[in-house]
Design a protein around this motif. Structure first.
Motif, PDB file in Angstrom:
ATOM      1  N   ALA A  73       0.837  -1.208   0.000  1.00  0.00           N
ATOM      2  CA  ALA A  73       0.000   0.000   0.000  1.00  0.00           C
ATOM      3  C   ALA A  73       0.871   1.258   0.000  1.00  0.00           C
ATOM      4  N   LEU A  74       2.010   1.203   0.699  1.00  0.00           N
ATOM      5  CA  LEU A  74       2.938   2.342   0.696  1.00  0.00           C
ATOM      6  C   LEU A  74       3.544   2.541  -0.692  1.00  0.00           C
ATOM      7  N   LEU A  75       3.852   1.427  -1.369  1.00  0.00           N
ATOM      8  CA  LEU A  75       4.392   1.530  -2.735  1.00  0.00           C
ATOM      9  C   LEU A  75       3.361   2.182  -3.657  1.00  0.00           C
ATOM     10  N   GLU A  76       2.094   1.788  -3.500  1.00  0.00           N
ATOM     11  CA  GLU A  76       1.030   2.418  -4.303  1.00  0.00           C
ATOM     12  C   GLU A  76       0.976   3.920  -4.061  1.00  0.00           C
ATOM     13  N   ARG A  77       1.106   4.303  -2.786  1.00  0.00           N
ATOM     14  CA  ARG A  77       1.084   5.735  -2.459  1.00  0.00           C
ATOM     15  C   ARG A  77       2.268   6.451  -3.096  1.00  0.00           C
ATOM     16  N   ALA A  78       3.421   5.796  -3.060  1.00  0.00           N
ATOM     17  CA  ALA A  78       4.636   6.402  -3.627  1.00  0.00           C
ATOM     18  C   ALA A  78       4.481   6.581  -5.135  1.00  0.00           C
ATOM     19  N   GLN A  79       3.942   5.557  -5.795  1.00  0.00           N
ATOM     20  CA  GLN A  79       3.781   5.649  -7.251  1.00  0.00           C
ATOM     21  C   GLN A  79       2.820   6.774  -7.590  1.00  0.00           C
ATOM     22  N   ARG A  80       1.727   6.871  -6.807  1.00  0.00           N
ATOM     23  CA  ARG A  80       0.736   7.915  -7.054  1.00  0.00           C
ATOM     24  C   ARG A  80       1.333   9.299  -6.806  1.00  0.00           C
ATOM     25  N   ALA A  81       2.177   9.404  -5.788  1.00  0.00           N
ATOM     26  CA  ALA A  81       2.795  10.705  -5.471  1.00  0.00           C
ATOM     27  C   ALA A  81       3.659  11.180  -6.637  1.00  0.00           C
ATOM     28  N   SER A  82       4.401  10.275  -7.239  1.00  0.00           N
ATOM     29  CA  SER A  82       5.231  10.685  -8.384  1.00  0.00           C
ATOM     30  C   SER A  82       4.354  11.051  -9.579  1.00  0.00           C
ATOM     31  N   VAL A  83       3.309  10.260  -9.839  1.00  0.00           N
ATOM     32  CA  VAL A  83       2.414  10.577 -10.963  1.00  0.00           C
ATOM     33  C   VAL A  83       1.781  11.954 -10.742  1.00  0.00           C
TER      34      VAL A  83
END
Ligand code: ZN
Ligand code: ZN
Ligand code: ZN
Length: 371
Positions: free
Chosen positions: A260-270
């Protein structure tokens, strides 16, 4: 390769000429993505020299007579009507092809060459006294910002690889080897509209923790987390590249939390992507999310890479790259977390920079798909 109308290439050639003139170095472009970009010519570099020469006074193409046929399937025959005169200088075995290049250069002593120029052809040019730079600096400025026809191809490639990921749940099962799964995915990549499967990464269980792992004979087990990173070119030469992570059975709470943290990180960069933001700031946006959660050390690589006629090209989304992105650029956002010997995960979308932000070409859910 299917190519765009010749007018597209005429525009690119004229822009390349402007940039080369501004840089003060003519271009010598041998087969590879740069030549495909400028002329629609798709071929490989062999021992016989094929080279496009761009000077401030014109355009010339040195080509072996026995390979003249490849020009028919390129933009070259239509260039004249599109306003670019390209002199085709064909040669036969025994001729001095390098002398033809020198004739076209008309006395220039420094040239910029495609980075795909083989040493086989570089050394004879050096032997003639030419000083050589890389053309990358000139051409990346052109190739980084895609024109509308290229963006349509990248969208089509994104849709095609999304259709392959939609089929992965039918292919990926416990008891099969990574290689069996990868072979079926490779077939699906072609069935869904690519000319080939350029790469198929199936990293199961501990193999998922190795970002470079491709495929092995490991038998996939219940409970594995599996990284599937796949792509290939369409007939136009434009590439797809998309990663999703799958879980065979309900994941342990710790895995679900870290994912879930990885998903948040990917979304933050997008969400950080918009014109004027630097590549390094886009990288940092996701990296900071992972670092704040204590996972920074498990994100082992840059956030992304440009994509087009090459799977990896400028701009690179990486710390230290202060290039501001601009509308029309296309690149991956692909953070990952890798726990050595245990498991790993990566989420990768290709995004196109728009005036307001960005448009992802991959639209499937980012969640850990539970099979
Ligand atoms: Zn490795
Ligand atoms: Zn990838
Ligand atoms: Zn990638």
């Amino acid at each position: 390769m299917t190519h765009f109308p010749s007018q597209v290439y005429a525009t690119r050639l004229l822009k390349a000429q402007q940039l080369a003139t501004a840089a003060g170095t003519p271009l010598v472009i041998t087969p590879g993505p740069d030549l495909a970009y400028l002329t629609g010519i798709v071929s490989e570099s062999f021992e016989r020299l094929t080279a496009l020469v761009v000077t401030d006074s014109g355009f010339g193409l040195v080509v072996p007579r026995l390979e003249l046929a490849i020009l028919k399937d390129s933009a070259v025959p239509g260039l004249g009507a599109a306003g670019v005169e390209l002199a085709v200088l064909d040669w036969v075995d025994g001729d001095d092809a390098y002398a033809l290049v020198l004739d076209l250069l008309a006395g220039a002593s420094t040239v910029a060459v495609a980075d795909a120029l083989p040493a086989l052809h570089l050394v004879p040019l050096l032997d003639r006294g030419l000083k050589v730079h890389l053309a990358t600096d000139v051409l990346r400025r052109l190739r980084m910002v895609k024109d509308p026809a290229e963006l349509d191809e990248l969208r089509a490639a994104g849709a095609a690889i999304d259709r392959v990921h939609a089929r992965v749940p039918q292919i990926l099962r416990a008891g099969r080897t990574e290689r069996e799964v990868a072979d079926d995915i490779a077939a699906a990549i072609v069935e869904e509209g690519h000319t080939e499967a350029a790469f198929v990464i199936v990293g199961s269980g501990p193999h998922g923790a190795d970002p470079h792992h491709e495929v092995s004979d490991r038998v996939i087990e219940a409970g594995d987390v599996v990284v599937v990173d796949i792509g290939g070119p369409l007939a136009s030469g434009y590439n797809s590249d998309c990663t999703r992570t799958y879980a065979l059975g309900e994941p342990a709470p710790e895995i679900a939390e870290q994912y879930a943290l990885l998903e948040r990180a990917q979304r933050a960069s997008v969400e950080a992507v918009r014109p004027g933001v630097t590549a390094e700031a886009i990288d940092a946006a996701g990296r900071d999310v992972l670092a704040a959660a204590g996972l920074g050390e498990f994100f082992l690589h840059r956030t992304g890479h440009g994509i087009g006629l090459s799977v990896h090209e400028e701009p690179y989304i990486v710390a230290g790259n202060d290039l501001p992105v601009q509308a029309g650029m296309a690149f991956s956002i692909e953070p990952g977390i890798y726990f050595s010997g245990r498991w790993g995960a990566r989420i990768e979308d290709i995004v196109i920079v728009t005036e307001e932000g960005c448009e992802p070409v991959n639209t499937r859910s980012h969640g850990l798909t539970i099979l």
